[in-house]
Write a protein that holds these residues in place. Structure first.
Motif, PDB file in Angstrom:
ATOM      1  N   ARG A  30       0.834  -1.215   0.000  1.00  0.00           N
ATOM      2  CA  ARG A  30       0.000   0.000   0.000  1.00  0.00           C
ATOM      3  C   ARG A  30       0.870   1.268   0.000  1.00  0.00           C
ATOM      4  O   ARG A  30       0.495   2.281  -0.600  1.00  0.00           O
ATOM      5  CB  ARG A  30      -0.971  -0.014   1.181  1.00  0.00           C
ATOM      6  N   GLN A  31       2.019   1.190   0.656  1.00  0.00           N
ATOM      7  CA  GLN A  31       2.946   2.336   0.612  1.00  0.00           C
ATOM      8  C   GLN A  31       3.451   2.558  -0.809  1.00  0.00           C
ATOM      9  O   GLN A  31       3.591   3.696  -1.265  1.00  0.00           O
ATOM     10  CB  GLN A  31       4.137   2.093   1.537  1.00  0.00           C
ATOM     11  N   VAL A  32       3.709   1.466  -1.518  1.00  0.00           N
ATOM     12  CA  VAL A  32       4.134   1.590  -2.923  1.00  0.00           C
ATOM     13  C   VAL A  32       3.072   2.365  -3.696  1.00  0.00           C
ATOM     14  O   VAL A  32       3.377   3.302  -4.447  1.00  0.00           O
ATOM     15  CB  VAL A  32       4.325   0.190  -3.571  1.00  0.00           C
ATOM     16  N   LEU A  33       1.800   1.977  -3.496  1.00  0.00           N
ATOM     17  CA  LEU A  33       0.727   2.599  -4.291  1.00  0.00           C
ATOM     18  C   LEU A  33       0.504   4.063  -3.910  1.00  0.00           C
ATOM     19  O   LEU A  33       0.017   4.840  -4.724  1.00  0.00           O
ATOM     20  CB  LEU A  33      -0.562   1.782  -4.149  1.00  0.00           C
ATOM     21  N   LYS A  34       0.845   4.416  -2.664  1.00  0.00           N
ATOM     22  CA  LYS A  34       0.752   5.846  -2.293  1.00  0.00           C
ATOM     23  C   LYS A  34       1.733   6.663  -3.110  1.00  0.00           C
ATOM     24  O   LYS A  34       1.435   7.749  -3.573  1.00  0.00           O
ATOM     25  CB  LYS A  34       1.076   6.000  -0.801  1.00  0.00           C
ATOM     26  N   ARG A  35       2.926   6.096  -3.279  1.00  0.00           N
ATOM     27  CA  ARG A  35       3.953   6.843  -4.025  1.00  0.00           C
ATOM     28  C   ARG A  35       3.753   6.701  -5.532  1.00  0.00           C
ATOM     29  O   ARG A  35       4.063   7.597  -6.292  1.00  0.00           O
ATOM     30  CB  ARG A  35       5.347   6.328  -3.666  1.00  0.00           C
ATOM     31  N   ARG A  36       3.267   5.524  -5.950  1.00  0.00           N
ATOM     32  CA  ARG A  36       3.143   5.272  -7.394  1.00  0.00           C
ATOM     33  C   ARG A  36       1.830   4.492  -7.634  1.00  0.00           C
ATOM     34  O   ARG A  36       1.832   3.262  -7.702  1.00  0.00           O
ATOM     35  CB  ARG A  36       4.342   4.457  -7.861  1.00  0.00           C
ATOM     36  N   PRO A  37       0.701   5.237  -7.762  1.00  0.00           N
ATOM     37  CA  PRO A  37      -0.621   4.577  -7.799  1.00  0.00           C
ATOM     38  C   PRO A  37      -0.797   3.600  -8.965  1.00  0.00           C
ATOM     39  O   PRO A  37      -1.674   2.740  -8.904  1.00  0.00           O
ATOM     40  CB  PRO A  37      -1.611   5.735  -7.920  1.00  0.00           C
ATOM     41  N   ASP A  38      -0.001   3.748 -10.019  1.00  0.00           N
ATOM     42  CA  ASP A  38      -0.203   2.833 -11.156  1.00  0.00           C
ATOM     43  C   ASP A  38       0.924   1.789 -11.239  1.00  0.00           C
ATOM     44  O   ASP A  38       1.305   1.371 -12.333  1.00  0.00           O
ATOM     45  CB  ASP A  38      -0.360   3.608 -12.471  1.00  0.00           C
ATOM     46  N   GLU A  39       1.439   1.370 -10.091  1.00  0.00           N
ATOM     47  CA  GLU A  39       2.429   0.285 -10.076  1.00  0.00           C
ATOM     48  C   GLU A  39       1.662  -1.055 -10.148  1.00  0.00           C
ATOM     49  O   GLU A  39       1.030  -1.487  -9.158  1.00  0.00           O
ATOM     50  CB  GLU A  39       3.268   0.364  -8.789  1.00  0.00           C
TER      51      GLU A  39
END
Ligand SMILES: C[S@@+](CC[C@H](N)C(=O)[O-])C[C@H]1O[C@@H](n2cnc3c(N)ncnc32)[C@H](O)[C@@H]1O
Length: 403
Positions: A30-39
């Motif tokens: 979820r932290q990844v998606l906060k920084r990069r929502p289209d990962e």
């Protein structure tokens, strides 16, 4: 300190995931998606987590987000197929898995999922090639061989099924649950002695997989009638549908039997081995309490607690009915009544059929009931449902504690 790179976060999440720490993995994805929502990988891995938790709808949602970003990625396509199969949407799972395999033919898990979906759809012949492929790709793994054994049995190749089940057993030294399932399959094929009962883990897995499709299949194609027939026999035996009884629905499944018992019950409890069947039963909203347990473990603690104990299409997963009948007798209050179905066999007290269910000789069931202190109040020969287009013969019993 600069914020951690999304790629590094994703890798840390995958490492926690692999180590079984799903809460930490989810936080990191979820932290990844906060920084990069289209990962897309983070969406896909959240989908995998959801599927592991048994949340098929969540798994589909996440996987479809990943596919919206990277529609050609074979891993995401395969995970969508797996999530569709888990949700019971087999007809959609098959093309999704085929699309994944067209892009990555060596995906052994997708091959196994495809084979199992085809088999569950009734096309065991088409399931053989993908399952043989999966077994060849993972020669040391018992799972694809066990799935292949089931498909061969369904396709009518008993010798090939036994050979695959033996090979699965040889590879299952570190997997006792799979070994138990392979042994049970060998027994059903007549290649090993029949145990006293189906392994609880086998029954739980079978019905967990079946849960999302159970009612549509049973009441549709399989013309399942046991709950209504059992309720009618109870009424014939003089049990009033007056909502007065404390009733227990053993092996309640999704609650088809509970719905037929409800008119007799002031309080209705259900019990089942399969958490996914119980989740469906809970949604139905007719039970006052639901318990996840094996009936043989649960009943001995409930002395004289129920006025009605019923088991519709459940005792065919037990061979020796002596312990179950004694436990049911012990759970009945004075003046109580038991009602259940068995699949009818002739001669032997019980026999394990190729369909991996037990048949019981009704005369022997009556003798066991007597021995447990239960008298036969009513008994009826019936057709329980259809299987592969043929009627399944059964017997219904209504029993009362002897005076
Ligand atoms: C064919 S379904 C019937 C469900 C329901 N009684 C009905 O009539 O629709 C059989 C159910 O019995 C459950 N079951 C089988 N053996 C069991 C056991 N030993 N203890 C508890 N539940 C069991 C299975 O998990 C499954 O949900």
């Amino acid at each position: 300190m600069p914020p951690e790179d999304p790629q590094a976060l994703l890798q840390r999440g995958a490492a926690r995931h692999a180590a079984g720490d799903v809460a930490a993995a989810e936080r990191l994805y979820r932290q990844v998606l906060k920084r990069r929502p289209d990962e897309p990988n983070a969406h896909n891995l959240l989908g995998v987590l959801a599927r592991q938790r048994g949340d098929a709808a969540g798994a589909l949602r996440h996987t479809e987000r990943a596919l919206a970003i990277a529609p050609e990625e074979p891993v995401f396509l395969a995970n969508r197929g797996a999530a569709l199969a888990e949700a019971g949407r087999l007809a959609e799972a098959v093309p999704a898995l085929r699309a994944a395999l067209a892009r990555r033919p060596g995906d052994a898990v997708a091959l196994r999922n495809l084979g199992q979906a085809l088999c569950a759809l009734g096309d065991a012949a088409a399931a053989l090639a993908p399952l043989e492929g999966a077994a060849a790709l993972l020669p040391a793994a018992p799972e694809p061989l066990l799935a292949l054994a089931h498909a061969r049995r369904e396709a009518g190749d008993a010798a090939g099924a036994a050979q695959a089940a033996k090979a699965a057993l040889d590879r299952a030294a570190a997997a006792p649950v799979l070994a138990g399932q392979a042994r049970f399959l060998l027994a059903a094929l007549g290649a090993a002695p029949a145990p006293d009962r189906a392994p609880a883990a086998y029954v739980r897995d079978l019905f967990d997989q079946f849960a999302p499709r159970f009612e549509a299949e049973l009441t549709g194609r399989l013309d399942y009638r046991t709950p209504a027939l059992l309720a009618a026999l109870l009424a014939d035996a003089g049990v009033a549908a007056a909502r007065r009884l404390r009733a227990l629905d053993l092996g309640c499944g999704t609650g088809l039997s509970g719905a037929a018992l409800a008119p007799f019950a002031r309080r209705l409890e259900g019990l089942d081995l399969s958490p996914r069947m119980l989740a469906e039963a809970r949604r139905r909203g007719i039970y006052d309490a639901l318990h996840e347990s094996d009936l043989l473990d649960w009943l001995p603690g409930r002395a004289a607690a129920f006025d009605l104990v019923a088991a519709a299409d459940v005792l065919n997963y037990l061979g020796d009915l002596g312990p179950a009948l004694a436990a049911i007798a012990g759970a009945l209050a004075p003046g109580g009544v038991a009602a259940f179905s068995v699949e009818a066999g002739v001669g032997a007290p019980f026999a394990l059929g190729e369909a991996m269910r037990y048949r019981h000789d009704p005369a022997h069931v009556a003798a066991l009931a007597e021995a447990a202190g239960l008298a036969v109040a009513a008994r009826q020969a019936v057709v329980l449902r259809q299987e592969k287009g043929a009627p399944v013969a059964g017997a219904l019993f209504v029993l009362r504690p002897r005076g």
